[in-house]
Every structure is written in C-alpha cells, then in structure tokens.
Design an enzyme around this catalytic site. Structure first.
Site, PDB file in Angstrom:
ATOM      1  CG  HIS A 106      16.896 -22.158  65.813  1.00  0.00           C
ATOM      2  ND1 HIS A 106      16.126 -23.295  65.894  1.00  0.00           N
ATOM      3  CD2 HIS A 106      16.008 -21.128  65.740  1.00  0.00           C
ATOM      4  CE1 HIS A 106      14.835 -22.972  65.874  1.00  0.00           C
ATOM      5  NE2 HIS A 106      14.742 -21.655  65.783  1.00  0.00           N
ATOM      6  CD  GLU A 116      17.364 -26.470  65.460  1.00  0.00           C
ATOM      7  OE1 GLU A 116      17.462 -26.260  64.245  1.00  0.00           O
ATOM      8  OE2 GLU A 116      16.968 -25.621  66.282  1.00  0.00           O
ATOM      9  NE  ARG A 148      10.508 -24.760  65.133  1.00  0.00           N
ATOM     10  CZ  ARG A 148      10.671 -23.473  65.449  1.00  0.00           C
ATOM     11  NH1 ARG A 148      11.485 -22.712  64.752  1.00  0.00           N
ATOM     12  NH2 ARG A 148      10.039 -22.946  66.482  1.00  0.00           N
TER      13      ARG A 148
HETATM   14  C1  DGY Z   1      10.640 -19.271  66.873  1.00  0.00           C
HETATM   15  O1  DGY Z   1      10.209 -18.270  67.442  1.00  0.00           O
HETATM   16  O2  DGY Z   1       9.907 -20.196  66.513  1.00  0.00           O
HETATM   17  C2  DGY Z   1      12.107 -19.326  66.648  1.00  0.00           C
HETATM   18  O3  DGY Z   1      12.437 -20.335  65.746  1.00  0.00           O
HETATM   19  C3  DGY Z   1      12.832 -19.525  67.954  1.00  0.00           C
HETATM   20  O4  DGY Z   1      12.524 -20.799  68.431  1.00  0.00           O
END
Ligand code: DGY
Length: 331
Positions: free
Chosen positions: A291, A273, A244
């Site tokens: 992402h 982001e 993240r």
């Molecule tokens: C998740 O599944 O957490 C991925 O980062 C997509 O948001």
C-alpha cells in the site's frame, strides 16, 4: 473544548512528519500517537477525550460508537483520499466535519499505477527473484517473456482524478488504446484530453490487455472483481489494483493466477491488509507491494499538511480546503 493551557486540544492518531506537528502546534495542544501502531477503537476513544479534532489514516475507524464516546469532537481529518474508514452517515448525524486529501496525491499515485503495470506486464520482480536465487546460468530467447505495454489496450475501472491521470500516461506516453468504465461518463472534453473511450463493464473486462482498478471502495464495490469477472478477462491479461482491498476477491484472484486463467496481477492493496491472503504469497505471477502508491516524501508530506490545514482552517475560521460533508460548514 480547551486544554489546561486554554488552547483547543487535538490528536494525531499516527506518527506524522515533524513539520506537520509544528504547524499544528502553532494553534493547538497536540497529542500524537508516537508509534506506528494503530490505536484500538478503545485506545482511540480514550486518547480523544477532551480533543476537538483528530488526524486519522485509513487504519482508524470513525463510526457511531467512537463519536458517541467522544461528543466534543468537531473534525475528523483523514490523511488519505479514500475514506472508507469513515462511517459518513454516523459522522453527518453527529454534525462532525470530515475531510480527506484529494489532488495532492493524484500524479504520484498514477506514476505508481504505471510502475506496477510495467513491473507486472514485464515480469520484473519474478525475474529479479530468479536472478537473486542464482538460477540464471544462460540467456534464452523467451526468457521471462512478458506482455506488451505500448500499443496495447488499457482498461480503467473508476475514472476519477487518478484514473484520468493514468489514462493520460497510457494514451500519450505509451500509445495505448484507453477504455474505461465508471458510474458516470466523463464529459467529452475530459474524454478527449484522456483519449479514453467509455465502455460497459463487460466490454472492459473482455477487451483490456491490462485492467487497472482505481475506483473507491464502497459496499457496492465489494468484490467488483471476483471469479465471474476474472473469467471474462483475456487469458493474457494483467490486473492491477491500486484502489482498495476488498474490491478484488483475493482468493478467487489467487486461483485464477495459479491456473493461468489470467497472466499476472500487480497488487498494492489487499483484503484485510496488512495481512495478505496466503495463496497470493505462493503464486509467482503476482507483484505485491505494501500500500505505497502515494508514498513519496513530497506527496505524503503534502497529504499530512493538507489534513493539518483542514483542521486549522475549520477550528480557527470555520473553513476547510477539502471537506467531504461541506453542509457541516454552514451549520
Ligand atoms: C489514500 O490516500 O487513500 C491512500 O490509499 C493512502 O491511504
């Protein structure tokens, strides 16, 4: 609460695949945000009036303000394994069920983690940009010489399901020495299957040739990798973040990359982001992706279907496949 048709009404906060909508429409009146734009908190609260369930992505925040504005809401189903967009204390206090999408994305996300590691260590995008710019006019022995992947030391911070899947790829596929740090140590059987050794965070930073971040975001994980941590890494090391934004201090990382205090980074997630820290855009030794770690059609469909199944299961039978706060099921 039911709609004028007599069926419960739900909202899909972001555009999802038609088969997922059709699946939900068998049970509910479905309102969907047909755009790829994120609804503002006010728009979300307004669209949720009269709705008992919502499918969200990591971009929609579910907090006390939203829950107060939408007292009829019973379930919030994230199409993501991460759920840092959920204020779990507020959701628990409201007696609302929260769900996420673990497991279905584990292997796909681990594949991508490895792709980003390979691209970063072997300078794939940097060399492609060079070629596309017409700068390749001769071959040289040390051209875009990168870092070795096979046989090197892979460090993993965060050893949940995705971390373990990456460890297996590294140890069994690439003959890497795998070390990890996690809040809790894996049991010996899992450690053996991953061929991974538990070390302190300091040792992880010091020893890793490639450091992969796979931990969930929480207030405690904010800037888990900042200037002091980067200073402990090898100058030849690479850093990969598929976890993240906010876990890495992006400004500190850009400075470390520019000054070659570490060799390179591969980033799929960013603080704030979809905005990206401008300094990251100007350093050559970083691979940047928007992402997409879990983004294959099969996996993104499975994630949306699992979220839909959670909503259907809970609203029709009081059950959910992947609840985050299962205590709500028994109340
Ligand atoms: C998740 O599944 O957490 C991925 O980062 C997509 O948001």
């Amino acid at each position: 609460m039911t709609s004028t048709s007599g069926r419960p009404a739900i909202l899909i906060a972001r555009k999802v695949f038609p088969e997922v909508v059709a699946h939900l429409q068998q049970h509910f009146d479905v309102d969907m945000n047909e755009t790829d734009d994120v609804l503002s908190p006010q728009q979300l609260a307004q669209r949720l009036q009269g709705k008992v369930g919502v499918l969200t992505t990591g971009s929609e925040r579910v907090d006390a303000a939203l829950l107060t504005a939408c007292p009829q809401l019973k379930i919030v189903a994230n199409i993501a394994v991460g759920f840092n967009n959920f204020d779990m204390a507020a959701i628990n206090a409201a007696g609302v069920l929260a769900t996420n999408t673990p497991d279905v994305l584990t292997e796909t996300t681990a594949d991508f983690g490895f792709a980003l590691l390979m691209a970063t260590a072997r300078r794939l995008t940097e060399s492609e940009h060079f070629l596309r710019a017409g700068l390749w006019n001769r071959w040289t022995l040390d051209m875009f010489a990168g870092a070795e992947v096979h046989g090197s030391t892979l460090g993993i911070l965060g050893m949940g399901r995705i971390g373990q899947a990456i460890a297996r790829r590294g140890a069994h596929g690439f003959g890497m020495r795998v070390i990890y740090h996690n809040r809790s140590r894996l049991d010996p059987e899992l450690e053996g299957a991953c061929k991974a050794a538990y070390v302190s965070k300091e040792e992880l930073l010091r020893e890793a040739d490639h450091l992969m971040l796979v931990l969930p975001y929480s207030a405690g994980a904010h800037h888990a990798i900042g200037a002091p941590e980067l200073a402990q890494m090898k100058r030849t090391a690479t850093l990969i973040n598929i976890a993240r934004g906010g876990i890495v201090d992006d400004a500190a990382l850009a400075a470390a990359l520019r000054e070659r205090r570490i060799a390179a980074a591969g980033l799929d997630v960013f603080e704030g982001e979809p905005k990206v820290h401008p300094d990251l855009l100007t350093v050559p030794n970083v691979v940047l992706t928007p992402h997409i770690a879990s983004s294959t059609m099969a996996t993104r469909t499975a994630m949306a279907m699992l979220a839909a199944d959670n909503v259907i299961g809970f609203l029709t039978q009081g059950q959910a496949k992947t609840p985050l706060n299962p205590e709500v099921l028994s109340t």
